[in-house]
Scaffold this motif. Structure first.
Motif, PDB file in Angstrom:
ATOM      1  N   SER A  74      -0.559  -9.191  -9.498  1.00  0.00           N
ATOM      2  CA  SER A  74       0.236 -10.112  -9.277  1.00  0.00           C
ATOM      3  C   SER A  74       1.521  -8.650  -9.094  1.00  0.00           C
ATOM      4  CB  SER A  74       0.374 -10.805  -9.840  1.00  0.00           C
ATOM      5  OG  SER A  74       0.588 -10.731 -11.268  1.00  0.00           O
ATOM      6  N   GLU A  84       2.864 -13.121  -5.012  1.00  0.00           N
ATOM      7  CA  GLU A  84       1.520 -13.595  -4.206  1.00  0.00           C
ATOM      8  C   GLU A  84       0.752 -12.560  -5.419  1.00  0.00           C
ATOM      9  OE1 GLU A  84       0.672 -10.849  -0.945  1.00  0.00           O
ATOM     10  OE2 GLU A  84       3.128 -11.432  -0.218  1.00  0.00           O
ATOM     11  N   SER A  86      -3.822 -11.762  -5.981  1.00  0.00           N
ATOM     12  CA  SER A  86      -5.372 -11.429  -5.451  1.00  0.00           C
ATOM     13  C   SER A  86      -6.204 -11.640  -6.586  1.00  0.00           C
ATOM     14  CB  SER A  86      -5.145 -10.437  -3.731  1.00  0.00           C
ATOM     15  OG  SER A  86      -4.451  -8.911  -4.364  1.00  0.00           O
TER      16      SER A  86
END
Ligand code: IMP
Ligand code: MG
Length: 182
Positions: A74, A84, A86
């Motif tokens: 992040s 964002e 992931s």
């Protein structure tokens, strides 16, 4: 004209000593051992930041448990969240979460985006419950409300390093927690 980064050495200001951390981790361990005593846990640590806290905390837990790690991306190498999240390392398939009680371990909660994302992600495996334990709840920049079941310390603001917490991958090994002042 290009602005050159300051060459000044960052200043570290002690915020939580190893003694304070150790006492609080033992308290959290006792509380979790009592409150979740009837459950078989899968304890999931968020790499890399939670590795020191998790290794101390699990040794203060008395119920049977399994250990797992996930790794999320992040922040990159910066101190500001990209917003964002992931997953770069997910739960291994042999750890079957369905019907199990999950205790998620995080080093520090800032915007809340990481934990909100991870809780939703893990919920898809249909565990019986998901509890969250964070060493530090940092209040200043919360964007997503996530319920934290167990919190070691609450701080208002500041960028913290040590005891697993990093700044651009540095300082994780320090036994105490400091505020980094550039
Ligand atoms: P969030 O998604 O904004 O809540 O950020 C959570 C992640 O950002 C944590 O797992 C940390 O890795 C990192 N982070 C947030 N604040 C700090 C800090 O003060 N020091 C070190 N890492 C931090
Ligand atoms: Mg980090």
């Amino acid at each position: 004209m290009a602005v050159r980064a300051s060459k000044r050495k960052p200043e570290l200001k002690l915020v939580l000593s190893r003694g304070q951390i150790s006492n609080r981790v033992q308290e959290l361990g006792s509380q979790i051992s009592q409150e979740l005593s009837d459950r078989e846990l899968v304890v999931i640590g968020v790499l890399k930041g939670a590795f020191v806290f998790m290794s101390d905390l699990v040794r203060a837990l008395e119920m049977p448990l399994q250990l797992e790690f996930v790794r999320l991306k992040s922040y990159g190498l910066d101190t500001a969240s990209s917003g964002e999240v992931s997953i770069t390392k997910d739960v291994e398939p042999e750890i079957r979460l369905m019907g199990k009680h999950v205790l998620l371990i995080e080093d520090i909660v800032d915007t809340g985006l990481t934990l909100a994302f991870l809780k939703d992600h893990l919920a898809r495996h249909k565990p019986a419950s998901i509890k969250i334990c964070a060493l530090i709840d940092k209040l200043e920049r919360r964007e997503r409300l996530v319920e934290l079941d167990y919190v070691g310390f609450t701080v208002k603001k500041g960028f913290l390093v040590g005891y697993g917490l990093d700044a651009a991958e540095n300082y994780r090994h320090l036994p105490d927690i400091y505020e980094l002042r550039a």
